[in-house]
Design a protein around this motif. Structure first.
Motif, mmCIF file in Angstrom:
data_model
loop_
_atom_site.group_PDB
_atom_site.id
_atom_site.type_symbol
_atom_site.label_atom_id
_atom_site.label_comp_id
_atom_site.label_asym_id
_atom_site.label_seq_id
_atom_site.Cartn_x
_atom_site.Cartn_y
_atom_site.Cartn_z
ATOM 1 N N GLU A 1 53.175 129.109 49.247
ATOM 2 C CA GLU A 1 52.319 128.691 50.352
ATOM 3 C C GLU A 1 51.233 127.727 49.871
ATOM 4 N N TYR B 1 47.698 126.043 51.586
ATOM 5 C CA TYR B 1 46.824 126.197 52.751
ATOM 6 C C TYR B 1 45.621 125.287 52.591
ATOM 7 N N LYS C 1 43.701 123.287 60.411
ATOM 8 C CA LYS C 1 44.299 124.110 59.366
ATOM 9 C C LYS C 1 45.743 123.685 59.155
ATOM 10 N N LYS D 1 49.097 125.066 57.077
ATOM 11 C CA LYS D 1 49.731 126.120 56.278
ATOM 12 C C LYS D 1 51.184 125.724 56.068
#
Length: 154
Positions: free
Chosen positions: A5, A7, A111, A113
């Protein structure tokens, strides 16, 4: 398949609608991708704004100038709050990128992700440790810098 991941959060000095107008236009991705990647949208007649099911074809040169074709599909569009793009064909075994936008104190909190998995099993995991993770961070560092320039964010 092991997933990783990435972010990021970026505060934009703009409105939700202006942020959405920019990020929902598939042609703007070229403006926020490092030039050395020679990123090109090759889909014909793209709409001005994304919609559920939109498929976009690109060519990108992420390493050593080697061209890679990349096909993504836009899904889960919730204008002007969020959308997701998923790789249908390309350099990753798995790619899922969530974009969200929230109003915060007269600005927009954006954001990103990204959940991804490199190809080639254990060799891909090694490549992620040595190359891919670093390259993705560089791409998103550049992207953040360009976005801050465009939106004069704090």
């Amino acid at each position: 398949m092991r997933k990783y991941e990435l972010y990021r959060e970026t505060v934009l000095s703009t409105t939700m609608l202006e942020a959405w107008d920019f990020f929902s236009n598939p042609n703007n991705l070229t403006n926020i991708t490092p030039e050395e990647m020679d990123f090109k949208v090759i889909s014909k007649e793209l709409p001005r704004h994304i919609h559920n099911g939109l498929i976009i074809d690109y060519v990108v040169r992420p390493l050593a100038g080697i061209p890679l074709k990349w096909k993504t599909q836009i899904c889960a569009v919730n204008a002007p709050h969020s959308f997701v793009d998923e790789q249908l064909k390309g350099p990753y075994a798995y790619w899922h990128h969530e974009h969200t936008f929230e109003e915060k104190n007269g600005k927009v909190l954006m954001k990103d992700k990204v959940t991804y998995s490199p190809p080639f099993g254990v060799l891909g995991r090694l490549a992620n440790t040595l190359i891919i993770r670093k390259k993705l961070n560089q791409i998103f560092d550049y992207r953040t810098q360009k976005i801050l320039e465009i939106f004069k964010a704090d």
